[in-house]
Design an enzyme around this catalytic site. Structure first.
Site, PDB file in Angstrom:
ATOM      1  N   ASP A  70       0.806  -1.223   0.000  1.00  0.00           N
ATOM      2  CA  ASP A  70       0.000   0.000   0.000  1.00  0.00           C
ATOM      3  C   ASP A  70       0.840   1.275   0.000  1.00  0.00           C
ATOM      4  O   ASP A  70       0.288   2.373   0.078  1.00  0.00           O
ATOM      5  CB  ASP A  70      -0.934   0.026   1.215  1.00  0.00           C
ATOM      6  CG  ASP A  70      -2.142  -0.873   1.037  1.00  0.00           C
ATOM      7  OD1 ASP A  70      -2.451  -1.231  -0.117  1.00  0.00           O
ATOM      8  OD2 ASP A  70      -2.775  -1.223   2.045  1.00  0.00           O
ATOM      9  N   ARG A  95       0.668  -1.404   7.686  1.00  0.00           N
ATOM     10  CA  ARG A  95       1.116  -0.202   6.991  1.00  0.00           C
ATOM     11  C   ARG A  95       2.124   0.627   7.796  1.00  0.00           C
ATOM     12  O   ARG A  95       2.704   1.574   7.253  1.00  0.00           O
ATOM     13  CB  ARG A  95      -0.089   0.672   6.621  1.00  0.00           C
ATOM     14  CG  ARG A  95      -1.065   0.012   5.654  1.00  0.00           C
ATOM     15  CD  ARG A  95      -1.957   1.028   4.979  1.00  0.00           C
ATOM     16  NE  ARG A  95      -1.192   1.930   4.129  1.00  0.00           N
ATOM     17  CZ  ARG A  95      -1.709   2.976   3.488  1.00  0.00           C
ATOM     18  NH1 ARG A  95      -3.006   3.243   3.623  1.00  0.00           N
ATOM     19  NH2 ARG A  95      -0.962   3.758   2.725  1.00  0.00           N
ATOM     20  N   ARG A 140     -10.088   5.857  10.875  1.00  0.00           N
ATOM     21  CA  ARG A 140      -8.627   5.802  10.948  1.00  0.00           C
ATOM     22  C   ARG A 140      -8.090   6.890  11.901  1.00  0.00           C
ATOM     23  O   ARG A 140      -7.867   6.634  13.069  1.00  0.00           O
ATOM     24  CB  ARG A 140      -8.013   5.959   9.552  1.00  0.00           C
ATOM     25  CG  ARG A 140      -8.468   4.907   8.543  1.00  0.00           C
ATOM     26  CD  ARG A 140      -7.874   3.538   8.801  1.00  0.00           C
ATOM     27  NE  ARG A 140      -8.254   2.564   7.775  1.00  0.00           N
ATOM     28  CZ  ARG A 140      -7.614   2.378   6.632  1.00  0.00           C
ATOM     29  NH1 ARG A 140      -6.573   3.112   6.331  1.00  0.00           N
ATOM     30  NH2 ARG A 140      -8.029   1.456   5.783  1.00  0.00           N
ATOM     31  N   HIS A 169     -11.671   7.177   4.680  1.00  0.00           N
ATOM     32  CA  HIS A 169     -10.790   8.349   4.753  1.00  0.00           C
ATOM     33  C   HIS A 169     -11.551   9.561   4.223  1.00  0.00           C
ATOM     34  O   HIS A 169     -12.371   9.431   3.305  1.00  0.00           O
ATOM     35  CB  HIS A 169      -9.545   8.169   3.883  1.00  0.00           C
ATOM     36  CG  HIS A 169      -8.385   7.523   4.555  1.00  0.00           C
ATOM     37  ND1 HIS A 169      -7.395   6.874   3.851  1.00  0.00           N
ATOM     38  CD2 HIS A 169      -8.011   7.441   5.859  1.00  0.00           C
ATOM     39  CE1 HIS A 169      -6.481   6.408   4.687  1.00  0.00           C
ATOM     40  NE2 HIS A 169      -6.846   6.734   5.907  1.00  0.00           N
ATOM     41  N   CYS A 263      -5.378   9.303  -3.426  1.00  0.00           N
ATOM     42  CA  CYS A 263      -4.634   8.386  -2.558  1.00  0.00           C
ATOM     43  C   CYS A 263      -3.197   8.213  -3.024  1.00  0.00           C
ATOM     44  O   CYS A 263      -2.288   8.034  -2.209  1.00  0.00           O
ATOM     45  CB  CYS A 263      -5.322   7.027  -2.512  1.00  0.00           C
ATOM     46  SG  CYS A 263      -6.885   6.995  -1.628  1.00  0.00           S
TER      47      CYS A 263
END
Length: 270
Positions: A70, A95, A140, A169, A263
């Site tokens: 990612d 991550r 998040r 997000h 992103c």
């Protein structure tokens, strides 16, 4: 509506999808049995970089790290304002090593990097919008991180509660067109947060769920050109009627991991 909106050159940081894959599930878009077409992903990513450069923007790259699929989603790595870097503290353990790789790049480029104490996923949930930073929470980034951001930058932070896991997000549910205008999908937010957005942006562009699910709100605007998912046709039409110029870029392979144009794009604001 302005007769001619003026674009502003931007400086972007990206990461090649050399190791991009869907190996775990940390949002509703991700399924570990999904097969990624790596060649297609690379071609789509290169088309995005080409579109940015064709419109006068500077693009720099961080070296991808094996085992971090990612890492291509550069927006999550930090928030950069006035040459100051507020780094990331990822929610998902898979991550977390990305932070070190990005921090190393920023430091080598001459930036000091602040690593937050609270869970915070960079521009994924922190969206500079004129005088404010709009800050998402709910899935998040935590509200404690919002306070850290305000103390670090001295910029008013407006907290917004996300309520739909498909828009985990803030940058999947809202993007900034210019200092005065945003586009967003109202139902991604709590009732109170929708009221806040209505008060702040009474002339906002409102997206449908269909366009939001097509990653139409995971877009990047330079004030005139809007780099947008081609499936978000109704949203693109609204933007064109307001004097913006949609620039369709297909990043559908990245949708398999819950990501899109924004992103993949970290903006460095000096």
């Amino acid at each position: 509506m302005p007769e001619s909106r003026v674009p502003r050159p931007r400086r972007f940081l990206v990461c090649e999808p050399r190791h991009f894959a869907v190996q775990y599930a940390i949002n509703p878009w991700m399924h570990p049995d999904t097969q990624v077409d790596v060649d297609l992903a690379r071609a789509q990513w290169q088309a995005l970089i080409g579109a940015y450069r064709a419109h006068g923007h500077t693009v720099e790259s961080v070296e991808p790290v094996a085992g971090l699929p990612d890492m291509v989603f550069a927006a999550n790595s930090a928030l950069v304002l006035e040459g100051r870097v507020f780094g990331a503290q990822f929610h998902a353990p898979q991550r977390r090593p990305e932070s070190t790789a990005y921090d190393t790049w920023f430091k080598a480029a001459g930036f000091d990097v602040y690593r937050p104490e609270s869970v915070c996923e960079g521009e994924g949930d922190l969206v500079p919008a004129g005088r404010y930073v709009l800050a998402g929470t709910g899935f998040r980034t935590t509200r404690e991180a919002h306070r850290e951001v305000q103390e670090f930058f001295g910029v008013p932070v407006i907290g917004l509660q996300l309520v739909d896991p498909y828009f985990y997000h803030l940058d999947t549910a809202l993007f900034v067109l210019d200092d005065d205008t945003v586009a967003y999908y109202p139902e991604a937010f709590s009732p109170g947060s929708r009221e806040v957005l209505t008060r702040l942006y009474p002339d906002a562009v409102l997206a449908t769920r269909e366009d939001a699910l097509a990653f139409g709100l995971n877009s990047v605007s330079d004030g005139r050109h809007v780099f947008i998912a081609p499936g978000a046709t109704a949203l693109a039409g609204q933007l064109a009627r307001r004097g913006y110029v949609p620039v369709p870029v297909d990043l559908s392979e990245f949708h398999k991991a819950g990501g899109g144009i924004k992103c993949c794009t970290q903006e460095i604001r000096s």
